[in-house]
Enzyme design. Structure first.
Site, PDB file in Angstrom:
ATOM      1  N   LYS A  22      23.201  43.323 -93.294  1.00 12.08           N
ATOM      2  CA  LYS A  22      21.754  43.889 -92.665  1.00 12.08           C
ATOM      3  C   LYS A  22      21.902  44.933 -91.643  1.00 12.08           C
ATOM      4  CE  LYS A  22      17.538  42.249 -90.222  1.00 12.08           C
ATOM      5  NZ  LYS A  22      16.806  41.442 -89.603  1.00 12.08           N
TER       6      LYS A  22
ATOM      7  N   GLU B  67       7.919  39.540 -79.761  1.00 12.05           N
ATOM      8  CA  GLU B  67       9.338  38.514 -80.029  1.00 12.05           C
ATOM      9  C   GLU B  67       9.801  38.175 -78.811  1.00 12.05           C
ATOM     10  OE1 GLU B  67      13.013  38.689 -82.964  1.00 12.05           O
ATOM     11  OE2 GLU B  67      11.724  40.090 -82.997  1.00 12.05           O
TER      12      GLU B  67
END
Length: 418
Positions: free
Chosen positions: A175, A220
């Site tokens: 990723k 976040e």
């Protein structure tokens, strides 16, 4: 400012105050000013007693431990979370490949509110007035705005997405989080306080931050340490949301069943759990994510909790966790190399830790997302950033659309979007 800790001590005083109302009212139009606000709670910080510029959070943690050891603190709220002297900071995403430096600042005055309790902490080599500073300075709206292309065009960026996806499919990396930028230029110096006020009002469930010209509203939380408990919120896997034209329940089901987004989220959760484990005697990692709804997007979300080693400060934990797969990729070193080679811009402090740590080692560090950087040499412009996680079945056009949704909070704050 540097301090000689062998001879110089500082005094801090914390007093309880009546509810100050909107914290952002106290942000200063002149001089250093910081903010960290969510759901009306948090703090604003004014002035600067000491400043430490570095490349790595670990060094900043050592510096702050020494500073805190030289502070004599009198408090009407002993032991209350976040009311002791604190340092506010933001850190670069990749210090080895950035011209920006990380910064940790000890403010002169902190005005805060949390859990129904409000306080003011003052700090410095001399005693200070315990009167609240003036509030309500006029905010300056940005004017004559031009939205400019960033480091590359949309077409070139999508081509690079295709290159990264091809690398992932070869197995070289699992990723990669690829970002892009936009530049907004105004007719005069931008007022970061204006942006904070707009973000606090429009995105109350996010952590609105302002540190050294870095401003935004991030969903976040990298790490919170409160006493012996640490919490980290992992967000990865996103779908755009247009409340006027889309059914959020349908979009949520689409996100929860998307193999691409679920895989991206699992990489991020695993990276945070693995990094946090050495600092915890016990951990709880939920088996499946929940859906976090924001005005512009839906995210897959997992809150990881752990019982931490008392010797590990919130800043030390942030250093251990950064960069997670949510903002870099996996494996970390391979993903960071791909970003450095292909992203074609300096992220600076975008996607790095931003937050605070107090003299007990408690604190909160978010990830500097959904934001931008105003630099002293170009106060009339702001560089905005947005990124997305790429896995083997990522589609360049869909990833571009995701970045556009993530630019929206700052474009709204500037008045360039509804």
């Amino acid at each position: 400012m540097s301090l000689d800790f062998s001879t110089k001590r500082m005094r801090a005083t914390t007093v309880a105050i009546p509810d100050p109302g909107l914290l952002q009212r106290f942000l200063s139009a002149s001089g250093p000013t910081s903010a960290f606000i969510r759901r009306g709670e948090g703090f604003v910080a004014l002035g600067e007693v000491a400043r430490f510029e570095t490349d790595y959070p670990d060094a900043a943690d050592v510096w702050w431990a020494e500073v805190a050891d030289h502070i004599d603190h009198d408090s009407e709220l002993p032991g209350a979370y976040g009311t002791s002297p604190l340092a506010v900071g933001s850190f670069t995403f990749d210090p080895d490949r950035s011209e920006e430096r990380s910064v940790l600042v000890v403010p002169e005055v902190v005005i805060g509110t949390r859990g129904g309790q409000s306080w003011m902490t003052t700090i410095g080599p001399r005693s200070r007035s315990l009167e609240l500073p003036p509030s309500g300075e006029r905010l300056v709206a940005p004017t004559h705005l031009d939205l400019l292309e960033g480091s590359m065009s949309e077409r070139i960026w999508m081509d690079i997405v295709g290159e990264v996806v091809a690398l992932i499919r070869t197995g070289e990396v699992d990723k990669v989080v690829l970002a892009r930028d936009l530049v907004v230029k105004a007719g005069g110096p931008l007022d970061a306080r204006w942006l904070v006020n707009r973000l606090v009002n429009r995105y109350p469930t996010c952590w609105t931050y302002l540190v050294d010209g870095l401003v935004g509203a991030t969903p976040e939380l990298l790490i919170r340490r409160q006493g012996g408990l640490a919490t980290s919120r992992v967000l990865a896997g996103t779908v755009s949301l247009d409340p006027q034209n889309t059914d959020s329940l349908v979009k949520a089901a689409e996100l929860a069943t998307s193999s691409k987004d679920v895989a991206e989220h699992e990489f991020a959760v695993e990276s945070v759990a693995r990094a946090l484990e050495p600092y915890c005697s016990a951990m709880n990692v939920p088996e499946s994510p929940s859906i976090l709804r924001l005005p512009n997007v839906l995210h897959l979300s997992t809150d990881i909790t752990g019982v931490t080693d008392p010797g590990s400060s919130a800043l030390a934990l942030a250093a251990a966790l950064h960069p997670s797969a949510a903002v870099c990729g996996t494996p970390t070193f391979a993903a960071r190399d791909v970003i450095s080679e292909l992203e074609s811009m300096d992220r600076g402090r975008y996607a790095g830790p931003v937050g605070w740590v107090d003299s007990f080692g408690d604190g909160e560090w978010a990830i500097a997302l959904r934001g931008g950087q105003i630099k002293p040499e170009t106060p009339e412009q702001i560089q905005l950033f947005a990124g997305c996680g790429l896995v083997a079945d990522s589609d360049p056009a869909a990833e571009l659309a995701e970045t556009k949704a993530k630019f929206l909070p700052m474009l709204q704050a500037l008045g360039l979007a509804d």
